[in-house]
Design a protein around this motif. Structure first.
Motif, PDB file in Angstrom:
ATOM      1  N   ALA A 122       0.839  -1.203   0.000  1.00  0.00           N
ATOM      2  CA  ALA A 122       0.000   0.000   0.000  1.00  0.00           C
ATOM      3  C   ALA A 122       0.871   1.249   0.000  1.00  0.00           C
ATOM      4  O   ALA A 122       0.577   2.221  -0.708  1.00  0.00           O
ATOM      5  CB  ALA A 122      -0.923  -0.007   1.215  1.00  0.00           C
ATOM      6  N   ALA A 123       1.955   1.243   0.784  1.00  0.00           N
ATOM      7  CA  ALA A 123       2.859   2.392   0.816  1.00  0.00           C
ATOM      8  C   ALA A 123       3.523   2.583  -0.546  1.00  0.00           C
ATOM      9  O   ALA A 123       3.666   3.709  -1.025  1.00  0.00           O
ATOM     10  CB  ALA A 123       3.915   2.204   1.897  1.00  0.00           C
ATOM     11  N   LYS A 124       3.914   1.482  -1.175  1.00  0.00           N
ATOM     12  CA  LYS A 124       4.543   1.555  -2.491  1.00  0.00           C
ATOM     13  C   LYS A 124       3.558   2.123  -3.513  1.00  0.00           C
ATOM     14  O   LYS A 124       3.923   2.973  -4.326  1.00  0.00           O
ATOM     15  CB  LYS A 124       4.989   0.156  -2.916  1.00  0.00           C
ATOM     16  CG  LYS A 124       5.821   0.115  -4.161  1.00  0.00           C
ATOM     17  CD  LYS A 124       6.072  -1.334  -4.565  1.00  0.00           C
ATOM     18  CE  LYS A 124       7.515  -1.687  -4.435  1.00  0.00           C
ATOM     19  NZ  LYS A 124       7.797  -3.051  -4.926  1.00  0.00           N
ATOM     20  N   GLU A 125       2.318   1.676  -3.474  1.00  0.00           N
ATOM     21  CA  GLU A 125       1.297   2.182  -4.393  1.00  0.00           C
ATOM     22  C   GLU A 125       1.021   3.657  -4.134  1.00  0.00           C
ATOM     23  O   GLU A 125       0.804   4.423  -5.064  1.00  0.00           O
ATOM     24  CB  GLU A 125       0.018   1.362  -4.266  1.00  0.00           C
ATOM     25  CG  GLU A 125       0.132  -0.026  -4.857  1.00  0.00           C
ATOM     26  CD  GLU A 125      -1.078  -0.891  -4.601  1.00  0.00           C
ATOM     27  OE1 GLU A 125      -2.047  -0.404  -3.964  1.00  0.00           O
ATOM     28  OE2 GLU A 125      -1.067  -2.056  -5.036  1.00  0.00           O
ATOM     29  N   GLU A 126       1.032   4.054  -2.857  1.00  0.00           N
ATOM     30  CA  GLU A 126       0.797   5.454  -2.513  1.00  0.00           C
ATOM     31  C   GLU A 126       1.913   6.340  -3.064  1.00  0.00           C
ATOM     32  O   GLU A 126       1.661   7.404  -3.627  1.00  0.00           O
ATOM     33  CB  GLU A 126       0.704   5.609  -0.991  1.00  0.00           C
ATOM     34  CG  GLU A 126       0.315   6.989  -0.543  1.00  0.00           C
ATOM     35  CD  GLU A 126       0.162   7.060   0.967  1.00  0.00           C
ATOM     36  OE1 GLU A 126       0.732   7.986   1.561  1.00  0.00           O
ATOM     37  OE2 GLU A 126      -0.520   6.187   1.531  1.00  0.00           O
ATOM     38  N   VAL A 127       3.158   5.898  -2.921  1.00  0.00           N
ATOM     39  CA  VAL A 127       4.286   6.654  -3.458  1.00  0.00           C
ATOM     40  C   VAL A 127       4.173   6.745  -4.975  1.00  0.00           C
ATOM     41  O   VAL A 127       4.388   7.810  -5.556  1.00  0.00           O
ATOM     42  CB  VAL A 127       5.631   5.999  -3.041  1.00  0.00           C
ATOM     43  CG1 VAL A 127       6.783   6.549  -3.836  1.00  0.00           C
ATOM     44  CG2 VAL A 127       5.864   6.184  -1.554  1.00  0.00           C
ATOM     45  N   GLN A 128       3.817   5.637  -5.604  1.00  0.00           N
ATOM     46  CA  GLN A 128       3.655   5.622  -7.061  1.00  0.00           C
ATOM     47  C   GLN A 128       2.550   6.594  -7.472  1.00  0.00           C
ATOM     48  O   GLN A 128       2.696   7.332  -8.441  1.00  0.00           O
ATOM     49  CB  GLN A 128       3.316   4.204  -7.535  1.00  0.00           C
ATOM     50  CG  GLN A 128       3.191   4.073  -9.030  1.00  0.00           C
ATOM     51  CD  GLN A 128       4.518   4.217  -9.734  1.00  0.00           C
ATOM     52  OE1 GLN A 128       5.568   4.067  -9.141  1.00  0.00           O
ATOM     53  NE2 GLN A 128       4.466   4.529 -11.008  1.00  0.00           N
ATOM     54  N   GLU A 129       1.464   6.595  -6.717  1.00  0.00           N
ATOM     55  CA  GLU A 129       0.347   7.493  -7.017  1.00  0.00           C
ATOM     56  C   GLU A 129       0.762   8.946  -6.853  1.00  0.00           C
ATOM     57  O   GLU A 129       0.436   9.793  -7.678  1.00  0.00           O
ATOM     58  CB  GLU A 129      -0.824   7.165  -6.082  1.00  0.00           C
ATOM     59  CG  GLU A 129      -2.119   7.834  -6.445  1.00  0.00           C
ATOM     60  CD  GLU A 129      -3.237   7.355  -5.547  1.00  0.00           C
ATOM     61  OE1 GLU A 129      -3.750   8.184  -4.783  1.00  0.00           O
ATOM     62  OE2 GLU A 129      -3.583   6.161  -5.619  1.00  0.00           O
ATOM     63  N   VAL A 130       1.519   9.249  -5.794  1.00  0.00           N
ATOM     64  CA  VAL A 130       1.995  10.613  -5.566  1.00  0.00           C
ATOM     65  C   VAL A 130       2.917  11.027  -6.707  1.00  0.00           C
ATOM     66  O   VAL A 130       2.837  12.151  -7.204  1.00  0.00           O
ATOM     67  CB  VAL A 130       2.706  10.726  -4.198  1.00  0.00           C
ATOM     68  CG1 VAL A 130       3.471  12.016  -4.078  1.00  0.00           C
ATOM     69  CG2 VAL A 130       1.698  10.588  -3.078  1.00  0.00           C
ATOM     70  N   MET A 131       3.784  10.113  -7.141  1.00  0.00           N
ATOM     71  CA  MET A 131       4.693  10.436  -8.246  1.00  0.00           C
ATOM     72  C   MET A 131       3.905  10.707  -9.519  1.00  0.00           C
ATOM     73  O   MET A 131       4.212  11.631 -10.251  1.00  0.00           O
ATOM     74  CB  MET A 131       5.697   9.306  -8.462  1.00  0.00           C
ATOM     75  CG  MET A 131       6.752   9.228  -7.383  1.00  0.00           C
ATOM     76  SD  MET A 131       7.947   7.926  -7.689  1.00  0.00           S
ATOM     77  CE  MET A 131       8.772   8.571  -9.119  1.00  0.00           C
ATOM     78  N   GLU A 132       2.880   9.906  -9.785  1.00  0.00           N
ATOM     79  CA  GLU A 132       2.069  10.114 -10.972  1.00  0.00           C
ATOM     80  C   GLU A 132       1.352  11.452 -10.900  1.00  0.00           C
ATOM     81  O   GLU A 132       1.278  12.181 -11.885  1.00  0.00           O
ATOM     82  CB  GLU A 132       1.063   8.980 -11.136  1.00  0.00           C
ATOM     83  CG  GLU A 132       1.684   7.670 -11.576  1.00  0.00           C
ATOM     84  CD  GLU A 132       0.683   6.528 -11.616  1.00  0.00           C
ATOM     85  OE1 GLU A 132      -0.516   6.773 -11.402  1.00  0.00           O
ATOM     86  OE2 GLU A 132       1.109   5.392 -11.865  1.00  0.00           O
ATOM     87  N   VAL A 133       0.825  11.774  -9.724  1.00  0.00           N
ATOM     88  CA  VAL A 133       0.126  13.048  -9.546  1.00  0.00           C
ATOM     89  C   VAL A 133       1.106  14.199  -9.723  1.00  0.00           C
ATOM     90  O   VAL A 133       0.809  15.180 -10.395  1.00  0.00           O
ATOM     91  CB  VAL A 133      -0.577  13.106  -8.168  1.00  0.00           C
ATOM     92  CG1 VAL A 133      -1.047  14.511  -7.862  1.00  0.00           C
ATOM     93  CG2 VAL A 133      -1.734  12.136  -8.136  1.00  0.00           C
ATOM     94  N   SER A 134       2.301  14.085  -9.157  1.00  0.00           N
ATOM     95  CA  SER A 134       3.258  15.175  -9.275  1.00  0.00           C
ATOM     96  C   SER A 134       3.715  15.340 -10.724  1.00  0.00           C
ATOM     97  O   SER A 134       3.899  16.457 -11.194  1.00  0.00           O
ATOM     98  CB  SER A 134       4.455  14.961  -8.351  1.00  0.00           C
ATOM     99  OG  SER A 134       5.161  13.808  -8.727  1.00  0.00           O
ATOM    100  N   GLU A 135       3.888  14.250 -11.467  1.00  0.00           N
ATOM    101  CA  GLU A 135       4.229  14.347 -12.882  1.00  0.00           C
ATOM    102  C   GLU A 135       3.114  15.034 -13.650  1.00  0.00           C
ATOM    103  O   GLU A 135       3.362  15.883 -14.505  1.00  0.00           O
ATOM    104  CB  GLU A 135       4.487  12.953 -13.465  1.00  0.00           C
ATOM    105  CG  GLU A 135       5.782  12.321 -13.029  1.00  0.00           C
ATOM    106  CD  GLU A 135       5.952  10.913 -13.565  1.00  0.00           C
ATOM    107  OE1 GLU A 135       5.141  10.491 -14.422  1.00  0.00           O
ATOM    108  OE2 GLU A 135       6.891  10.231 -13.128  1.00  0.00           O
ATOM    109  N   LEU A 136       1.895  14.676 -13.303  1.00  0.00           N
ATOM    110  CA  LEU A 136       0.747  15.294 -13.957  1.00  0.00           C
ATOM    111  C   LEU A 136       0.691  16.787 -13.653  1.00  0.00           C
ATOM    112  O   LEU A 136       0.425  17.604 -14.538  1.00  0.00           O
ATOM    113  CB  LEU A 136      -0.540  14.592 -13.506  1.00  0.00           C
ATOM    114  CG  LEU A 136      -1.822  14.999 -14.195  1.00  0.00           C
ATOM    115  CD1 LEU A 136      -1.737  14.711 -15.693  1.00  0.00           C
ATOM    116  CD2 LEU A 136      -3.000  14.269 -13.590  1.00  0.00           C
ATOM    117  N   GLU A 137       0.966  17.134 -12.412  1.00  0.00           N
ATOM    118  CA  GLU A 137       0.966  18.553 -12.027  1.00  0.00           C
ATOM    119  C   GLU A 137       2.047  19.327 -12.779  1.00  0.00           C
ATOM    120  O   GLU A 137       1.817  20.440 -13.246  1.00  0.00           O
ATOM    121  CB  GLU A 137       1.175  18.701 -10.514  1.00  0.00           C
ATOM    122  CG  GLU A 137       0.023  18.193  -9.669  1.00  0.00           C
ATOM    123  CD  GLU A 137      -1.260  18.978  -9.917  1.00  0.00           C
ATOM    124  OE1 GLU A 137      -1.191  20.222 -10.092  1.00  0.00           O
ATOM    125  OE2 GLU A 137      -2.326  18.345  -9.941  1.00  0.00           O
TER     126      GLU A 137
END
Length: 167
Positions: A122-137
């Protein structure tokens, strides 16, 4: 060989090669060996502790439904109906010890391990999600900056952009 026989043999082969069958076979073998360990613990530890209060063999505990129970020299009951509650008590103790050992040595550690793995995943997925969101931003900011640049270039009459001429 006919196609039906081939398909049955193929299906049987696929069944045998699945991991479930192998896991089940291993569980049965381990269970049989584990039963011997538990039986030894009951006979070597539990029965002597119970024997401190009565007989050492739990199988000897019994009551007679029609009193008195009489036995012959071979130990066979010739009169009365014996209820062998000691045998039941021994089986219940063996089951409880087996269940406790399986739970505390196998189930509980595996549950903790799986919970820890789930938290890590779950932590790994959360980090991946944050990275995807930050790339999108970042991409959105670049887009907005490009749009702002184009917009300011077209609206500024003093500035000549490519393909624009001065009046």
């Amino acid at each position: 060989m006919s196609k039906e026989k081939e398909s049955v043999l193929e299906g049987f082969k696929a069944f045998l090669m699945r991991g479930n069958v192998i896991d089940l076979a291993v569980a049965v073998v381990i269970g049989a060996a584990f039963t011997n360990v538990v039986t030894s613990v009951v006979k070597g530890v539990i029965n002597p502790v119970v024997g401190a209060f009565g007989t050492q063999d739990l199988n000897m505990y019994s009551s007679c439904l029609k009193a008195p129970c009489e036995t012959n020299d071979a130990g066979e009951v010739v009169k009365g109906i014996p209820i062998m509650w000691g045998t039941v008590l021994s089986a219940v103790l063996t089951f409880l010890i087996t269940a406790a050992v399986v739970y505390f040595l196998m189930v509980l550690p595996m549950a903790k391990y799986l919970a820890r793995r789930a938290r890590q995943q779950a932590a790994k997925e959360e980090v991946q999600e944050v990275m995807e969101v930050s790339e999108l931003e970042v991409l959105k900011e670049i887009r907005d900056a490009l749009v702002a640049q184009r917009g300011s270039g077209r609206n500024d009459p003093g500035r000549n952009g490519p393909g624009q001429s001065t009046p």
